[in-house]
Scaffold this active site. Structure first.
Site, PDB file in Angstrom:
ATOM      1  N   PRO A  98       0.831  -1.206   0.000  1.00  0.00           N
ATOM      2  CA  PRO A  98       0.000   0.000   0.000  1.00  0.00           C
ATOM      3  C   PRO A  98       0.874   1.269   0.000  1.00  0.00           C
ATOM      4  O   PRO A  98       1.900   1.297   0.693  1.00  0.00           O
ATOM      5  CB  PRO A  98      -0.802  -0.113   1.302  1.00  0.00           C
ATOM      6  CG  PRO A  98      -0.743  -1.558   1.673  1.00  0.00           C
ATOM      7  CD  PRO A  98       0.563  -2.071   1.159  1.00  0.00           C
ATOM      8  N   GLY A 102       3.621   3.974   5.192  1.00  0.00           N
ATOM      9  CA  GLY A 102       4.720   3.665   6.108  1.00  0.00           C
ATOM     10  C   GLY A 102       5.392   2.331   5.842  1.00  0.00           C
ATOM     11  O   GLY A 102       6.223   1.883   6.640  1.00  0.00           O
ATOM     12  N   LEU A 103       5.053   1.668   4.718  1.00  0.00           N
ATOM     13  CA  LEU A 103       5.614   0.337   4.468  1.00  0.00           C
ATOM     14  C   LEU A 103       6.688   0.332   3.378  1.00  0.00           C
ATOM     15  O   LEU A 103       7.056  -0.728   2.869  1.00  0.00           O
ATOM     16  CB  LEU A 103       4.497  -0.663   4.122  1.00  0.00           C
ATOM     17  CG  LEU A 103       3.409  -0.828   5.193  1.00  0.00           C
ATOM     18  CD1 LEU A 103       2.453  -1.950   4.805  1.00  0.00           C
ATOM     19  CD2 LEU A 103       4.004  -1.097   6.570  1.00  0.00           C
ATOM     20  N   GLY A 104       7.162   1.498   2.991  1.00  0.00           N
ATOM     21  CA  GLY A 104       8.316   1.547   2.089  1.00  0.00           C
ATOM     22  C   GLY A 104       7.993   1.349   0.616  1.00  0.00           C
ATOM     23  O   GLY A 104       8.855   0.900  -0.149  1.00  0.00           O
ATOM     24  N   SER A 105       6.770   1.710   0.208  1.00  0.00           N
ATOM     25  CA  SER A 105       6.402   1.460  -1.201  1.00  0.00           C
ATOM     26  C   SER A 105       7.316   2.201  -2.170  1.00  0.00           C
ATOM     27  O   SER A 105       7.696   1.664  -3.218  1.00  0.00           O
ATOM     28  CB  SER A 105       4.941   1.846  -1.454  1.00  0.00           C
ATOM     29  OG  SER A 105       4.771   3.225  -1.222  1.00  0.00           O
ATOM     30  N   ALA A 107      10.553   3.219  -1.764  1.00  0.00           N
ATOM     31  CA  ALA A 107      11.893   2.619  -1.832  1.00  0.00           C
ATOM     32  C   ALA A 107      11.830   1.257  -2.527  1.00  0.00           C
ATOM     33  O   ALA A 107      12.744   0.886  -3.271  1.00  0.00           O
ATOM     34  CB  ALA A 107      12.470   2.471  -0.426  1.00  0.00           C
ATOM     35  N   ALA A 108      10.735   0.515  -2.315  1.00  0.00           N
ATOM     36  CA  ALA A 108      10.616  -0.800  -2.961  1.00  0.00           C
ATOM     37  C   ALA A 108      10.520  -0.633  -4.476  1.00  0.00           C
ATOM     38  O   ALA A 108      11.117  -1.414  -5.232  1.00  0.00           O
ATOM     39  CB  ALA A 108       9.405  -1.549  -2.427  1.00  0.00           C
ATOM     40  N   ASP A 149      14.989   2.835   4.953  1.00  0.00           N
ATOM     41  CA  ASP A 149      14.027   2.148   4.077  1.00  0.00           C
ATOM     42  C   ASP A 149      14.749   1.469   2.915  1.00  0.00           C
ATOM     43  O   ASP A 149      14.589   0.269   2.683  1.00  0.00           O
ATOM     44  CB  ASP A 149      12.995   3.142   3.516  1.00  0.00           C
ATOM     45  CG  ASP A 149      12.019   3.623   4.573  1.00  0.00           C
ATOM     46  OD1 ASP A 149      12.282   3.427   5.763  1.00  0.00           O
ATOM     47  OD2 ASP A 149      10.987   4.214   4.187  1.00  0.00           O
TER      48      ASP A 149
HETATM   49  C1  MEV Z   1      10.344   6.323   7.416  1.00  0.00           C
HETATM   50  O1  MEV Z   1      10.097   4.977   7.029  1.00  0.00           O
HETATM   51  C2  MEV Z   1      11.182   6.359   8.659  1.00  0.00           C
HETATM   52  C3  MEV Z   1      11.538   7.752   9.159  1.00  0.00           C
HETATM   53  O2  MEV Z   1      12.401   7.549  10.297  1.00  0.00           O
HETATM   54  C4  MEV Z   1      12.227   8.578   8.128  1.00  0.00           C
HETATM   55  C5  MEV Z   1      13.604   8.060   7.764  1.00  0.00           C
HETATM   56  O3  MEV Z   1      14.225   7.350   8.535  1.00  0.00           O
HETATM   57  O4  MEV Z   1      14.067   8.425   6.665  1.00  0.00           O
HETATM   58  C6  MEV Z   1      10.309   8.485   9.660  1.00  0.00           C
END
Ligand code: MEV
Length: 311
Positions: A98, A102-105, A107-108, A149
């Site tokens: 999704p 917050g699950l790294g979409s 960067a993936a 990430d």
């Molecule tokens: C994001 O997945 C994590 C944060 O700590 C940002 C980062 O580390 O770049 C919020």
């Protein structure tokens, strides 16, 4: 045809504080992947067509500038693998991760694109090089990323991570069972990280002290993850969530899901990633997985994922 993929990620401990040089721990979510397929097409002059099915986004590379993260990842990967384009091909990106959650979409997608192009052009890029290229795309997404990430996703291993140091892969004492619940609000990492920076600048002493406390939790979390003591890991996750509340990155919906997870049998729970929306994660046992998932559903989670993290 060439295919490559990359997993999502969940931060178990230390988000935000990691931007301020504290350690953090993240794991890959190998069941949730972004997949990239490259196939040759007939087009002259040699050009690259991109189709991102889930984003309803398609374009010719030469018509898109570098502000588009997919275009930028492709250009960086081409510079590293095939600077002089001699043939035409299409890059299709599809994802089960999704977005804005917050699950790294992001960067993936970058890692899968870079991996697929390096394999298409038969240029061997190490995980560290792939991660470094993806980090450049992360910077475009959100200014001051820590690099956790892209590292977790490129290495696809549980990582103890500190900015500007080599990531340290480690083995989990026992596999983790996680239930993830989406709080119903999307989250843009760049905006949340920037808002935390503003608050840190306004209250430097207070925020630095909280970041240090998070750093201490990370160290204890690391020991307990290696030892497989999930009861302790859960307690530390709850404490980490409380500290994230204090830096203003939780919201009512996330707090409610975290509280419901704990009262329905999870070892512990916290928001994961940038926060201010997106997913929370709960560490559960096999016997509580279903009850926690049901409780999150009843508490109004928009989307629930049940995953196992091995190794
Ligand atoms: C994001 O997945 C994590 C944060 O700590 C940002 C980062 O580390 O770049 C919020």
């Amino acid at each position: 045809m060439t295919q490559a993929s990359a997993p999502g990620k969940a931060i178990l401990f230390g988000e935000h504080a990691v931007v301020y040089d504290q350690p953090a721990i993240a794991v890959p979510l190998s069941d949730l992947r972004t997949t990239v397929i490259i196939r040759s097409i007939d087009a002259q002059p040699p050009s690259v067509h991109v189709v991102a099915t889930d984003l309803d986004h398609s374009f010719w590379l030469h018509e898109m500038d570098d502000r588009d993260p997919l275009a930028y990842a492709i250009r960086l990967a081409l510079q590293a693998t095939m600077p002089e384009l001699q043939e035409s091909f299409e890059i299709s990106v599809s994802s089960k991760i999704p977005i804005a959650s917050g699950l790294g979409s992001g960067a993936a997608a970058s890692v899968a694109i870079i991996r697929a192009l390096s394999s298409f052009f038969k240029v061997d890029l190490s995980d560290a090089s792939i991660s470094a290229l993806a980090y450049r795309v992360e910077k475009l997404h959100h200014g001051t990323p820590s690099g956790i990430d892209n590292s977790t996703i490129a290495f696809e291993q549980a990582l103890y991570y500190k900015r500007n140091q080599d990531p340290q892969p480690f083995s989990l004492g026992r596999p983790l069972q996680l239930v993830l619940g989406h709080c119903g609000v999307d989250s843009q990492t760049g905006a949340v990280v920037a808002a935390v920076r503003d608050r840190w600048q306004a209250s430097m002493e207070e925020y630095s002290a909280i970041f240090s406390q998070i750093g201490e939790l990370v160290e204890r979390g690391y020991d307990n993850l290696k030892a497989g003591d999930h009861k302790q890991v859960g307690i530390l996750m709850n404490e980490n969530h409380a500290l994230l509340q204090r830096i203003g990155v939780s919201n009512q919906a996330l707090d409610q899901l975290v509280a419901r997870a704990s009262t329905s049998g999870a070892y512990g729970a916290k928001l994961s990633g940038a926060g201010a929306g997106g997913f929370m994660i709960a560490l559960v046992g096999t016997e509580t997985r279903e009850s926690v998932a049901r409780a999150l559903q009843d508490a109004g989670a928009r989307h629930i994922l049940v995953v196992q993290v091995s190794g």
